[in-house]
Design an enzyme around this catalytic site. Sequence first.
Site: not given
Lengths: 255, 255
Positions: B50, B52, B111, B202
């Site tokens: 999910r 951002d 990622y 992040r």
Amino acid sequence: MPRFALKIEYHGAPFVGWQRQPDLPSVQGAIEAALARLDKREHTISAAGRTDAGVHAMAQVAHCEMPEGWTAFRLSEALNFHLKPNPIAIVDCAEVPSDFHARFSAMERRYLFRILTRRAPATHQAGLVWQVKHDLDVDLMQQGANALIGRHDFTTFRSTICQADSPVKTLDHLQVFQVQTQQGVEVHFDVRARSFLHNQVRSFVGTLERVGAGSWKPEAVSKALSARNRAACGPVSPPQGLYLVGVGYPDDPFA
Amino acid sequence: MPRFALKIEYHGAPFVGWQRQPDLPSVQGAIEAALARLDKREHTISAAGRTDAGVHAMAQVAHCEMPEGWTAFRLSEALNFHLKPNPIAIVDCAEVPSDFHARFSAMERRYLFRILTRRAPATHQAGLVWQVKHDLDVDLMQQGANALIGRHDFTTFRSTICQADSPVKTLDHLQVFQVQTQQGVEVHFDVRARSFLHNQVRSFVGTLERVGAGSWKPEAVSKALSARNRAACGPVSPPQGLYLVGVGYPDDPFA
């Protein structure tokens, strides 16, 4: 006055092209306006390649003159500040001899053209590639391309509004190759010559795309060239896959 | 009803994130609306990650159910048609067994994070990278990153609104490396785990950027981890350099 060479990157989409036009957004106009903020007079700059509307640059080269006291570093920082929010960036700047001319000193222009081949619409690369939905045979495209290399009358591959004195040019390099990216297969064209006719690269790419798709035979490119007739050209590719990626000078000002 | 896995690419900028929110543009909402155009009922799809607001995907995976008669090819073509002009593309589609679940069957999320290091503003890559104006020392960043690999309590690197039951996760892979592009040096992070906490990547990237810039010592990352305290984290990076690039399943539905 000290003269500076500017290496310029830009996104072509919002501009009518490099060249200044009254009341329309151009790359030249934006940079000249930024120069006028730093040194209050009329600035007219010359560039190595007058790119068309929608065409990008990674390394356009132009030159300007500034009063004593400016350094290359300060000038590029100040220009980048005043160029915002235009998608134009001064990526390098160097003081050059007073006889350096971005356009007339240039001995080579290098262009990259990117075709993305996939069915799904481009997302991150939208506006940065020409997308076609079918596969392309790069071996056939290179066979077609080979007929274009060398000194030829390129009337077939020249826009009818081209202002060059002669349609005879020497194409030094035209390589077609596949690049596997995370977002699909791209076909890249590496095209180099001392100078180009108007729409020459896009006329090459649009014609060779037809070869890669199988609708033109590679030999048809040679026939189209020999025809010396604009009507013999294939389709002209759209602008958004085209990048001016380098300009060659006898002495590289940015070395 | 036949079940299909969708491999989805999107540009995160215009969306509040993957997850549907009333009256706000979301990736999930856009795809569910496109599904409803093809099969008039309420569709609710599940995704592996999910993401951002502002975070991109090259290969998000979700699944949906469609009536008999749909093929994977027709479904992806029809969805891409109805998804326009959203920057969302179905880049692959495959029929899967009825026990396939895009979220619960996933064994690995991968990622990519991209930092562009240069002074001149980004033009073509604007919105697709996190730009910093200074150089980064990737060797120091990798030293710091090594402390994070393995099974740890990642409270320090977890957003305070994270809803995961436990802050203990196993980070399988965190590699930091330089990539020379035509538009400057990028620093890339390749990050892999079974699952992630909210803002974990992040938080890693923002902290390791401080290491690469020289303002944190590499050992400080290990200390921050041991603190198990959100306040010990470095800055959280902005979203626009982050891409969900892959999801691992026991049987790859797209193989």
